[in-house]
Design a protein around this motif. Structure first.
Motif, PDB file in Angstrom:
ATOM      1  N   ARG A  27       0.832  -1.210   0.000  1.00  0.00           N
ATOM      2  CA  ARG A  27       0.000   0.000   0.000  1.00  0.00           C
ATOM      3  C   ARG A  27       0.865   1.258   0.000  1.00  0.00           C
ATOM      4  N   ILE A  28       1.971   1.249   0.743  1.00  0.00           N
ATOM      5  CA  ILE A  28       2.810   2.441   0.750  1.00  0.00           C
ATOM      6  C   ILE A  28       3.538   2.581  -0.594  1.00  0.00           C
ATOM      7  N   ILE A  29       3.810   1.458  -1.255  1.00  0.00           N
ATOM      8  CA  ILE A  29       4.387   1.532  -2.607  1.00  0.00           C
ATOM      9  C   ILE A  29       3.372   2.163  -3.552  1.00  0.00           C
ATOM     10  N   GLN A  30       2.096   1.849  -3.358  1.00  0.00           N
ATOM     11  CA  GLN A  30       1.064   2.484  -4.182  1.00  0.00           C
ATOM     12  C   GLN A  30       0.960   3.973  -3.879  1.00  0.00           C
ATOM     13  N   VAL A  31       1.175   4.346  -2.604  1.00  0.00           N
ATOM     14  CA  VAL A  31       1.217   5.775  -2.259  1.00  0.00           C
ATOM     15  C   VAL A  31       2.353   6.449  -3.024  1.00  0.00           C
ATOM     16  N   GLY A  74       0.337   3.960   5.348  1.00  0.00           N
ATOM     17  CA  GLY A  74       1.455   4.825   4.969  1.00  0.00           C
ATOM     18  C   GLY A  74       1.828   5.777   6.082  1.00  0.00           C
ATOM     19  N   CYS A  75       0.823   6.351   6.726  1.00  0.00           N
ATOM     20  CA  CYS A  75       1.075   7.291   7.821  1.00  0.00           C
ATOM     21  C   CYS A  75       1.699   6.569   9.016  1.00  0.00           C
ATOM     22  N   GLN A  76       1.220   5.380   9.309  1.00  0.00           N
ATOM     23  CA  GLN A  76       1.812   4.611  10.409  1.00  0.00           C
ATOM     24  C   GLN A  76       3.283   4.309  10.134  1.00  0.00           C
ATOM     25  N   ALA A  77       3.599   3.957   8.882  1.00  0.00           N
ATOM     26  CA  ALA A  77       5.002   3.700   8.529  1.00  0.00           C
ATOM     27  C   ALA A  77       5.843   4.958   8.695  1.00  0.00           C
TER      28      ALA A  77
END
Length: 317
Positions: free
Chosen positions: A68-72, A165-168
């Motif tokens: 998901r963060i890669i999609q961000v 993403g925000c948590q990461a």
């Protein structure tokens, strides 16, 4: 011949794969050197996917959060879309990084920690009862802190918020800063009517993007979901053993035993190890706001116990 057709197709798809991998690696280099905020998002990708840990070889603990963060990243910087497999749950990391995944790369956090060594904030000793507005201002005025804060706020923007993403970003932000600075930011507070301070506190503490869900989950559900996730379970076990030793010693995971405890039976150690374990919870589901309303009466005591363990200010005030 049929053999020749298959040979041509094999070479064709091999070339496409190589081009995409090369393009991704080239884009990564451009991203890291661009100076436009892309490097900051890339750092979050590395943290979320665990791809910068020495010897990890791109094996993400949380593949869903990683993809998901890669999609961000691809949404924020569309040039990555042509080289990222965003529809497949298992191919995004390796497609993005290709052969780079096979390299034992030094942890990127080392560079970040070295940068923090140049920060004036890192020389300050932690003092209690700091205003979040003052802490936020000091961070913005400090070049190193402001750079890291900008990355974190960019990813946790309310307009583009993705919880994972925000948590990461929160994990990366607090994990790589000096312990004294992390305490200063996490344990800051505000007087009730100071709206500017409360806004600063929300920014520093990941609200609302990574913390607030409507309606909030029950604290029982948060603990049970955490225990089903290996990475979260390890953090929770450490947190409980460092901060709530009496609970661990007496009950361990026995919920029937936990239900017999009351808050006065639960002294918190509140030492440096406890604070470090609590800070480590930030950027995980343990950091999310939870509630105990609307639960059956029989589940209320245990839920309130978990809420006290996760969110009680008495442990650190």
């Amino acid at each position: 011949s049929l053999y020749s057709v298959f040979t041509v197709l094999f070479i064709y798809f091999t070339c496409i794969s190589t081009v995409h991998t090369t393009d991704c690696l080239h884009l990564r280099e451009q991203c890291v050197n661009a100076g436009n905020g892309c490097e900051s998002v890339w750092n979050v990708v590395e943290d979320a996917c665990n791809i910068s840990v020495l010897g990890n070889r791109c094996q993400a603990e949380d593949t869903v959060g990683c993809n998901r963060i890669i999609q961000v990243l691809a949404d924020e910087y569309p040039e990555f879309k042509n080289c990222v497999c965003t529809t497949d749950d298992i191919c995004s990391i390796t497609t993005l990084l290709g052969k780079w995944c096979d390299i034992n790369k030094e942890n990127i956090s080392l560079e970040t920690k070295l940068q923090w060594g140049l920060s004036a904030l890192s020389k300050q000793e932690y003092t209690t009862n700091r205003s979040c507005l003052d802490v936020n201002r000091e961070c913005i005025e400090d070049e190193v802190c402001n750079k890291q804060l900008s990355l974190y706020l960019k990813v946790c923007s309310v307009n583009k918020c993705t919880v994972e993403g925000c948590q990461a970003a929160i994990r990366f932000f607090y994990r790589n800063m000096p312990f004294e600075v992390a305490q200063m930011m996490i344990f800051c507070d505000c007087i009730q009517r100071d709206e500017s301070c409360h806004r600063a506190k929300e920014l520093l503490h990941g609200k609302p993007c990574a913390v607030t869900v409507v309606p909030p989950p029950s604290c029982l559900d948060v603990i049970h979901m955490c225990e089903e996730n290996e990475s979260c379970r390890k953090k929770y076990t450490t947190f409980r053993s460092k901060c709530w030793r009496h609970v661990t010693k007496k009950c361990y995971n026995d919920e029937a035993c936990l239900e017999t405890l009351i808050k006065d039976d639960m002294p918190c150690s509140a030492n440096a190890d406890c604070k470090a374990a609590y800070i480590s919870n930030w950027g995980t589901m343990l950091h999310m706001e939870c509630a105990c309303q609307n639960l059956p009466p029989v589940e209320q005591p245990l839920c309130e116990l978990f809420h006290h363990m996760l969110h009680s200010k008495s442990c650190f005030s």
